[in-house]
Design a protein around this motif. Structure first.
Motif, PDB file in Angstrom:
ATOM      1  N   ILE A  78       9.711 -12.529  22.046  1.00 24.46           N
ATOM      2  CA  ILE A  78      10.036 -12.915  23.420  1.00 24.46           C
ATOM      3  C   ILE A  78      10.301 -14.417  23.458  1.00 24.46           C
ATOM      4  CG2 ILE A  78       9.234 -13.031  25.804  1.00 24.46           C
ATOM      5  CD1 ILE A  78       7.507 -10.583  25.287  1.00 24.46           C
ATOM      6  N   HIS A  79      11.435 -14.792  24.043  1.00 28.52           N
ATOM      7  CA  HIS A  79      11.856 -16.185  24.121  1.00 28.52           C
ATOM      8  C   HIS A  79      12.091 -16.535  25.583  1.00 28.52           C
ATOM      9  CE1 HIS A  79      12.587 -16.064  19.719  1.00 28.52           C
ATOM     10  NE2 HIS A  79      12.897 -14.807  19.992  1.00 28.52           N
TER      11      HIS A  79
ATOM     12  N   MET B  57      10.106  -3.755  25.816  1.00 27.42           N
ATOM     13  CA  MET B  57      11.258  -3.848  24.930  1.00 27.42           C
ATOM     14  C   MET B  57      10.884  -4.540  23.621  1.00 27.42           C
ATOM     15  SD  MET B  57      13.485  -2.204  26.710  1.00 27.42           S
ATOM     16  CE  MET B  57      15.020  -2.438  25.809  1.00 27.42           C
ATOM     17  N   ALA B  58      10.057  -5.574  23.695  1.00 23.92           N
ATOM     18  CA  ALA B  58       9.617  -6.263  22.478  1.00 23.92           C
ATOM     19  C   ALA B  58       8.834  -5.309  21.586  1.00 23.92           C
ATOM     20  CB  ALA B  58       8.782  -7.485  22.839  1.00 23.92           C
ATOM     21  N   ALA B  59       7.961  -4.497  22.185  1.00 26.01           N
ATOM     22  CA  ALA B  59       7.161  -3.544  21.411  1.00 26.01           C
ATOM     23  C   ALA B  59       8.040  -2.479  20.760  1.00 26.01           C
ATOM     24  CB  ALA B  59       6.123  -2.880  22.310  1.00 26.01           C
ATOM     25  N   ALA B  60       9.226  -2.226  21.343  1.00 24.96           N
ATOM     26  CA  ALA B  60      10.142  -1.221  20.807  1.00 24.96           C
ATOM     27  C   ALA B  60      11.128  -1.808  19.800  1.00 24.96           C
ATOM     28  CB  ALA B  60      10.903  -0.553  21.944  1.00 24.96           C
ATOM     29  N   GLY B  61      10.967  -3.090  19.477  1.00 23.92           N
ATOM     30  CA  GLY B  61      11.794  -3.689  18.445  1.00 23.92           C
ATOM     31  C   GLY B  61      12.957  -4.533  18.926  1.00 23.92           C
ATOM     32  N   TRP B  62      13.024  -4.777  20.220  1.00 25.03           N
ATOM     33  CA  TRP B  62      14.086  -5.620  20.761  1.00 25.03           C
ATOM     34  C   TRP B  62      13.665  -7.080  20.764  1.00 25.03           C
ATOM     35  CZ3 TRP B  62      18.873  -3.968  22.706  1.00 25.03           C
ATOM     36  CH2 TRP B  62      19.047  -2.578  22.744  1.00 25.03           C
ATOM     37  N   ARG B  63      14.625  -7.971  20.547  1.00 27.58           N
ATOM     38  CA  ARG B  63      14.406  -9.388  20.846  1.00 27.58           C
ATOM     39  C   ARG B  63      14.684  -9.581  22.322  1.00 27.58           C
ATOM     40  NH1 ARG B  63      18.149 -12.939  17.622  1.00 27.58           N
ATOM     41  NH2 ARG B  63      19.535 -11.182  17.988  1.00 27.58           N
ATOM     42  N   VAL B  64      13.840 -10.342  22.982  1.00 29.56           N
ATOM     43  CA  VAL B  64      13.906 -10.466  24.436  1.00 29.56           C
ATOM     44  C   VAL B  64      14.113 -11.922  24.829  1.00 29.56           C
ATOM     45  CG1 VAL B  64      12.694 -10.096  26.610  1.00 29.56           C
ATOM     46  CG2 VAL B  64      12.377  -8.475  24.716  1.00 29.56           C
ATOM     47  N   ALA B  65      15.147 -12.183  25.617  1.00 30.31           N
ATOM     48  CA  ALA B  65      15.335 -13.471  26.281  1.00 30.31           C
ATOM     49  C   ALA B  65      14.855 -13.278  27.712  1.00 30.31           C
ATOM     50  CB  ALA B  65      16.798 -13.887  26.248  1.00 30.31           C
ATOM     51  N   ALA B  66      13.726 -13.893  28.047  1.00 32.36           N
ATOM     52  CA  ALA B  66      13.081 -13.686  29.344  1.00 32.36           C
ATOM     53  C   ALA B  66      13.343 -14.878  30.251  1.00 32.36           C
ATOM     54  CB  ALA B  66      11.583 -13.490  29.158  1.00 32.36           C
ATOM     55  N   SER B  67      13.899 -14.621  31.432  1.00 26.89           N
ATOM     56  CA  SER B  67      14.200 -15.696  32.380  1.00 26.89           C
ATOM     57  C   SER B  67      13.438 -15.517  33.683  1.00 26.89           C
ATOM     58  CB  SER B  67      15.707 -15.745  32.678  1.00 26.89           C
ATOM     59  OG  SER B  67      16.436 -16.248  31.593  1.00 26.89           O
TER      60      SER B  67
ATOM     61  N   LEU C   4      20.015 -17.205  19.865  1.00 27.61           N
ATOM     62  CA  LEU C   4      19.573 -15.873  19.464  1.00 27.61           C
ATOM     63  C   LEU C   4      20.699 -14.927  19.089  1.00 27.61           C
ATOM     64  CD1 LEU C   4      16.864 -15.333  22.259  1.00 27.61           C
ATOM     65  CD2 LEU C   4      16.502 -16.168  19.921  1.00 27.61           C
ATOM     66  N   GLY C   5      21.930 -15.255  19.457  1.00 27.81           N
ATOM     67  CA  GLY C   5      23.043 -14.369  19.177  1.00 27.81           C
ATOM     68  C   GLY C   5      23.537 -13.657  20.428  1.00 27.81           C
TER      69      GLY C   5
ATOM     70  N   ILE D 110      18.115  -8.357  24.306  1.00 32.15           N
ATOM     71  CA  ILE D 110      18.160  -8.037  25.736  1.00 32.15           C
ATOM     72  C   ILE D 110      17.765  -9.261  26.543  1.00 32.15           C
ATOM     73  CG2 ILE D 110      15.793  -7.106  25.680  1.00 32.15           C
ATOM     74  CD1 ILE D 110      16.679  -5.121  27.881  1.00 32.15           C
ATOM     75  N   TRP D 111      18.528  -9.551  27.584  1.00 32.62           N
ATOM     76  CA  TRP D 111      18.230 -10.644  28.509  1.00 32.62           C
ATOM     77  C   TRP D 111      17.707 -10.022  29.798  1.00 32.62           C
ATOM     78  CZ3 TRP D 111      22.256 -13.091  32.170  1.00 32.62           C
ATOM     79  CH2 TRP D 111      21.689 -14.162  32.877  1.00 32.62           C
ATOM     80  N   ILE D 112      16.527 -10.483  30.240  1.00 32.03           N
ATOM     81  CA  ILE D 112      15.890  -9.954  31.447  1.00 32.03           C
ATOM     82  C   ILE D 112      15.640 -11.098  32.411  1.00 32.03           C
ATOM     83  CG2 ILE D 112      13.921  -8.692  32.407  1.00 32.03           C
ATOM     84  CD1 ILE D 112      13.466  -7.543  29.581  1.00 32.03           C
TER      85      ILE D 112
END
Length: 250
Positions: free
Chosen positions: A52-53, A24-34, A76-77, A7-9
């Motif tokens: 979180i990236h 979202m990270a706690a729920a198992g998502w990889r996060v691209a944070a901008s 990240l894909g 997910i990108w936020i």
């Protein structure tokens, strides 16, 4: 924990964006944070360094949005969900109308969302799947006193989301519009007027996550406020304006 996807936020350096990144990270998502603030993004990343990236971004820069999406997907894909959340808003004094200020709010809130869509949508269309969510507001349901430019920018986002849903759902792209009421954030901390049904930012993030995972079109909360404003949408101007004038004096 099973990985959910990427997910990108945007607007993730504070407020709802930062809380949603943690949720979202706690729920198992990889996060691209901008966001624009590198230090705040680094602090956010420290909360979940494996998940979180950080990607610094000014959403008003069209080319920067495109570059960041390319960078995210190379590192990240494919982006599964884009939450275009960056925004600005504050009280507005119409008797001191500042055209540049009004345009700035539209540029960030609406224009920043458009830039994000333009950057992420081509890849989603090519893959035939994806989800785009836009953070609007209950203020976009109708023009509100002291908030005309903010309401206008959020109303534009809601109309954009409605049209895109009709245009893109047959291409495998889900569209969501997030319409929060009052959420305790640095933005609302500046307000000097009553804010009914205020909720904590962590509560807001949980509600958004559930809505995104269910692929709901409208993610609105708290419902007591949202549905009250929706009722105001149905009123004729002859009733709406007197009611809002009385409320503005409270």
């Amino acid at each position: 924990m099973k990985r959910q996807g990427l997910i990108w936020i945007t607007g993730a350096s504070s407020g709802i964006g930062a809380a949603l990144a943690r949720e979202m990270a706690a729920a198992g998502w990889r996060v691209a944070a901008s966001g624009r603030n590198r230090e705040r993004l680094d602090a956010l990343r420290a909360d979940a360094p494996e998940d979180i990236h950080a990607f610094v971004l000014d959403v008003t820069d069209t080319k920067a949005n495109e570059r960041v999406v390319v960078e995210i997907e190379q590192k990240l894909g494919p982006i599964d969900i884009a939450v275009l959340n960056a925004g600005v808003g504050s009280q507005f004094n119409a008797t001191r109308f500042d055209a540049a200020d009004v345009q700035d709010r539209m540029t960030v809130n609406y224009g920043g969302t458009v830039n994000g869509i333009g950057a992420v949508l081509p890849g989603m269309l090519e893959r035939g799947r994806g989800q785009i969510a836009m953070t609007a507001s209950v203020a976009g349901f109708r023009g509100l006193p002291g908030g005309a430019p903010y309401s206008a920018s959020k109303a534009a986002m809601i109309a954009l989301a409605e049209g895109l849903k009709l245009d893109l759902e047959s291409h495998g792209i889900a569209i969501s519009v997030i319409t929060p009421g009052f959420v305790r954030t640095p933005m609302t901390d500046k307000n000097r007027f009553p804010m009914p049904f205020m909720i904590d930012v962590e509560d807001a993030a949980r509600r958004i996550r559930r809505g995104l995972e269910a692929k709901r079109f409208e993610i609105t909360f708290p419902r007591r406020l949202s549905y009250s404003v929706k009722l105001l949408q149905r009123l004729p101007y002859a009733a709406y304006f007197p009611i809002m004038r009385r409320l503005a004096r409270l």
